[in-house]
Write an enzyme that holds these catalytic residues in place. Structure first.
Site, short mmCIF file in Angstrom:
data_model
loop_
_atom_site.label_atom_id
_atom_site.label_comp_id
_atom_site.label_asym_id
_atom_site.label_seq_id
_atom_site.Cartn_x
_atom_site.Cartn_y
_atom_site.Cartn_z
CG HIS A 465 63.50 64.19 -15.51
ND1 HIS A 465 62.82 64.64 -16.61
CD2 HIS A 465 63.02 62.96 -15.24
CE1 HIS A 465 61.96 63.72 -17.00
NE2 HIS A 465 62.06 62.69 -16.18
NE ARG A 572 68.40 41.73 -15.40
CZ ARG A 572 68.68 41.83 -14.10
NH1 ARG A 572 69.83 42.32 -13.72
NH2 ARG A 572 67.82 41.42 -13.20
NE ARG A 609 67.46 36.97 -17.71
CZ ARG A 609 66.94 37.81 -16.81
NH1 ARG A 609 66.56 37.35 -15.63
NH2 ARG A 609 66.83 39.09 -17.05
CD GLU A 706 63.21 34.34 -13.04
OE1 GLU A 706 63.38 35.53 -12.80
OE2 GLU A 706 63.06 33.88 -14.19
CG ASN A 729 64.70 40.78 -8.55
OD1 ASN A 729 65.17 40.82 -7.42
ND2 ASN A 729 65.39 41.14 -9.62
CG ASP A 730 60.34 37.50 -11.93
OD1 ASP A 730 59.38 38.28 -11.83
OD2 ASP A 730 61.15 37.54 -12.87
NE ARG A 740 60.43 42.45 -10.99
CZ ARG A 740 61.38 41.78 -11.62
NH1 ARG A 740 61.22 40.48 -11.86
NH2 ARG A 740 62.47 42.35 -11.99
CB CYS A 777 71.16 36.12 -10.62
SG CYS A 777 69.67 35.40 -11.31
C1 PEP Z 1 64.83 37.98 -10.86
O1 PEP Z 1 63.64 37.81 -11.16
O2 PEP Z 1 65.25 37.97 -9.69
C2 PEP Z 1 65.82 38.25 -11.91
C3 PEP Z 1 67.12 38.27 -11.67
O3 PEP Z 1 65.32 38.51 -13.16
P1 PEP Z 1 64.69 39.92 -13.61
O4 PEP Z 1 64.81 40.86 -12.44
O5 PEP Z 1 65.46 40.32 -14.81
O6 PEP Z 1 63.28 39.52 -13.90
MG MG Z 2 63.13 37.49 -13.28
#
Ligand code: PEP
Ligand code: MG
Length: 845
Positions: A465, A572, A609, A706, A729-730, A740, A777
């Site tokens: 930590h 978010r 979002r 996504e 990311n998704d 992920r 994003c």
């Molecule tokens: C993504 O999936 O890239 C995204 C911005 O949404 P989150 O990371 O909140 O799933």
């Molecule tokens: Mg996402």
């Protein structure tokens, strides 16, 4: 002698309806009498009446079940319906409070018969005696029962215990739930263990976590951590007591959901390669493990923890016990203050785990045992926490071994209160590099960040930590450093390279000058980027790329603007819904959205979002089914479409800020045109019903890209949406089919893989055909290596983390669109992410 009281007890019908033998109830927990013995009733009325006189000793928080304990100590458990705990209180109105005395026939709970019948597995209501050992014979009635009049169950009682002593009895046989495979990448370490223990404490039953032959008290964080669980372990919940059934369901579901640990939220060590111990190349290099990156040139300050002396013998046990209670109480208050000083909520959770340790029953019981044997509170407490810390430190699991430090930290806090010793605040001069055997999380959290440039500890590792806190403060740190570091004299000038995990002693003047120059260069670069951040990001050949911020609230939006954000590309909104027991209402949401809009002003873009939860991001108050493949289940917009009332409330709240900023509504995780159409039609219906006020018609509605289906069909989506924002990311995890958050796969799930880049190219092409804009994003937008290729593929907007804004804007200003296009065309044709990265590295040079 125990007093002998009445030997017969009649239980009156709590509801009108038809009586059903318990054995016929379609739930083995009841049918096999695991919770208790009695009778079931198929009700026709909706007011649950007290079937006996007594005290309400337990009212379940979902308000579908309660226990009345009679004067003779008989525990009568009433459980309305089957699986009704899943309704989380919907349709139930309690009319009494826990602890209240009730008379026969008094209304206990009113419930909506129609609603519960529709939403639950069954309305069958169980009337059970939880402490079956107190009953010699059960005589259930049959046929029709009239509420408050018919006797439904007659009990012949066995030898009765003292009435006053029976209220807290843990009754019944132990029940065991089905095995749950633990999803947490690092097992139940401190934070998930703390969440689990806090939930377990809400139940009256004795609760144990069972793994094979090992067992731990589910209400004790230290006991849970002591199990040393790992991802995939099969854990069962064992319970005995009046609410055993509900406790098993709730705790098992919590375990299956990772105890609130979001993917990627497990201890965030730096890159795995960096977590390996550095190898010194000269005697002047003291090596350890990189705990927090960065470079610093400063002077050594040695820090040692003071020994705290306490007498072994105590005054009376009662007096020592009250001293212990007071110290625990005071420690709790101190931690609250420390928590309020940490800006990052994720880091404040570390201190939540400390609060949970203070209320740990196994730890405090051990201390109380010592006190009752005549030891002083301080002595008994020190023995208790040292024993638990040593137990964790002996485990074959680095993460849990490091949690021993957390127990010692909390332990010392209480011990110094008991000994009347003020815990020393670490006071240092400007430009210090701290060396210690050990720093507690509390020490680290209270460091004067203006003066401490970095630190080294001889214990701990990258996942401690202390290391997590150092990273959040942005100061370099090395853990597990060579013990030789403890011998460096105060005031010695050293160079600390947190990224490499090395402390350089005896640096030559030239080396110091070189390091200072690097530190100064990095600082100057950051300052220069910040100074230029207010100007728009335009490429050398005139292409404006909008650089906006990813934020969670108004405070971050303000920080974004200060760092040069041209707006917010991703609010978010789920952070408003997280960490609470009920969803925020329209008013609360509208206030939060208005605060963000006000931080931006009417000329900046605000992309909100809609709620992105479900699957891997559960909400405690949202009754969603458990899913085998949460990433492929009810997630993102699918949850909103499944819960239309909640969705409408959010959309109404969002639309209330339509005139305060350039409002954009964005739906997450859209996979099909039908989903987009359905979501859009709900927005349109709200606008129509609310007599569209001026400005509202300007609201733009778009979607996140996504899911591969949305990228591949971008052209069709672009006909019906105002904009796209790519959630890389998704999109990466769904394109490559790599979770992920997976500990082994996450590093291979690379957004720079040519397959993901092709998805981005398709999205931009589809949008362009219909004159719509495309943003990014996901994390790739903040990655300087990825930005040239994103621009080259045709992205118009980059929504990035707040601290990254100045650097990304500065980078865009150095790029030419024409060059980026050529680069993009080249890399999308490559075979692997490694090849793409090599090419992009060469481009950056
Ligand atoms: C993504 O999936 O890239 C995204 C911005 O949404 P989150 O990371 O909140 O799933
Ligand atoms: Mg996402």
């Amino acid at each position: 002698m125990m007093p002998t009281v009445a030997t017969r007890l009649e239980i009156v019908a709590p509801l009108s309806g038809v009586l059903v033998p318990l054995e016929s109830v379609p739930d083995p927990v009841f049918a096999q009498k695991m919770v208790g013995d009695g009778v079931s009733l198929d009700p026709t009325t909706g007011d649950l009446l007290a079937p006996v006189a007594g005290t309400v000793t337990q009212l379940h928080k979902a308000h579908h079940a309660l226990t009345i304990t009679t004067g003779q100590g008989i525990e009568v458990l009433l459980h309305i319906g089957i699986d009704t705990v899943m309704l989380k209180g919907e349709g139930f109105t309690p009319k009494v409070r826990q602890g209240e005395k009730v008379d026969v026939g008094q209304i206990l709970i009113s419930f909506d018969v129609d609603l519960v019948a529709r939403k639950a597995a069954s309305l069958l209501t169980q009337i059970l005696i939880a402490n079956v050992d107190k009953v010699a014979r059960f005589v259930p009635a049959s046929g029709i029962a009239v509420a408050g009049q018919s006797v439904v169950l007659t009990l012949e009682l066995s030898e009765l215990a003292d009435a006053a002593a029976t209220v807290d009895v843990i009754a019944g046989n132990a029940l065991t739930g089905a095995a749950v495979s633990l999803p947490n990448p690092s097992g139940l370490h401190a934070r998930p263990a703390a969440v689990l223990a806090a939930e377990a404490k809400k139940f009256k039953s004795d609760l144990r976590l069972v793994r094979g032959a090992d067992e731990a008290n589910a209400k004790s964080v230290v006991a849970i951590m002591g199990l040393a669980t790992q991802r995939g372990d099969a854990i069962k919940v064992k319970a005995s007591g009046p609410d055993a059934n509900e406790a098993i369901r709730t705790i098992s579901a919590l375990l299956a959901d990772g105890c609130g640990e979001k993917p990627g939220a497990a201890p965030d060590a730096p890159a795995a390669a960096a977590a390996v111990r550095a190898t010194p190349v000269s005697a002047n290099e003291l090596a350890g493990v990189s705990a927090s990156p960065g470079l610093a040139v400063g002077r050594i300050v040695q820090y040692r923890q003071e020994m705290i002396d306490v007498a072994e013998a105590g005054e009376t046990p009662a007096r020592e016990r009250s001293k212990l209670d007071a110290a625990l109480h005071e420690a709790r208050a101190q931690i609250e203050v420390l928590k309020s000083q940490l800006a990052d909520p994720a880091k404040a959770q570390i201190l939540d785990a400390h609060q949970e340790l203070l209320a740990d029953p196994d730890l405090t019981d051990l201390a109380i045992e010592g006190v009752s044997q005549g030891k002083s509170a301080g002595f008994a407490w020190r023995a208790a926490f040292s024993q638990y810390a040593s137990r964790l430190e002996a485990l074959d699991n680095a993460l849990l071994r490091e949690r021993g430090n957390d127990i010692r930290d909390v332990g010392r806090r209480v011990l110094s209160l008991l000994a009347g010793v003020k815990q020393a605040q670490i006071v240092v001069a400007q430009g210090s590099i701290l060396i210690a055997e050990e720093l507690t999380p509390s020490d680290t959290a209270s460091l004067d960040r203006g003066k401490v440039l970095g630190f080294c500890t001889t214990t701990g590792g990258a996942t401690s930590h202390v290391a997590i806190l150092a990273r959040s403060f942005g100061i370099p740190a090395v853990c597990g450093i060579d013990e030789e570091a403890l011998n460096l004299e105060d005031g010695t000038l050293v160079v600390l390279d947190g990224s490499k995990g090395i402390l350089y002693r005896n640096p030559s003047d030239a080396e110091i000058a070189q390091a200072q120059e690097r530190v100064a260069r990095q600082a100057a670069k950051r300052e220069e980027e910040l100074a230029g951040a207010a100007a728009p990001a335009v490429t050398t050949d005139g292409q404006h790329i909008e650089v906006v911020a990813n934020v969670r609230n108004a405070q971050e939006a303000r920080a974004g603007v200060a760092n040069g954000a041209e707006g917010v590309g991703l609010l978010r909104s789920e952070f408003l819904f997280d960490d609470r027991d009920t969803a925020p209402d329209e008013e609360e949401q509208a206030t939060a959205y208005a605060a963000v809009a006000a931080a931006l002003g009417s000329e900046r873009t605000l992309v909100i979002r809609t709620l992105d939860v479900g699957g891997d991001k559960p909400l405690p108050y949202l009754p969603l089914p458990r899913e085998d493949n949460p990433f492929l289940g009810l997630r993102g917009v699918r949850v909103s479409l499944d819960q239309p009332e909640m969705f409408r409330t959010q959309l109404r709240a969002i639309l209330r800020v339509a005139r305060m900023a350039k409002l954009h509504i964005m739906f997450p995780m859209i996979a099909t045109l039908e989903e987009l159409r359905e979501a859009k039609s709900i927005v349109a219906a709200i606008l129509a019903e609310e007599d569209a006020a001026p400005g509202r018609s300007d609201v733009r509605v778009g979607l996140m890209i996504e899911v591969p289906s949305a990228a591949v069909m971008a052209e069709q989506f672009a006909r019906e949406a105002d904009f796209f924002s790519i959630g890389t990311n998704d999109l990466t995890q769904y394109t490559l089919a790599m979770d992920r958050g997976h500990p082994k796969l996450a590093r291979k799930a690379d957004g720079l893989h040519p397959s993901v880049l092709k998805m981005i190219a398709l999205t931009c092409e589809g949008a362009r055909k219909h004159g719509k804009w495309v943003g990014v994003c996901g994390g790739m937008a903040s990655d300087t290596m990825a930005v040239p290729v994103l621009i080259g593929l045709g992205v118009d907007e980059l929504s990035v983390s707040v601290p990254a804004i100045p650097a990304i804007k500065a980078l865009v200003k150095r790029l030419s669109l024409a060059e980026c296009r050529l680069l993009a065309q080249e890399v999308v044709e490559m075979g692997t992410a490694t090849e793409v990265r090599a090419r992009l590295a060469a481009f950056a040079d």
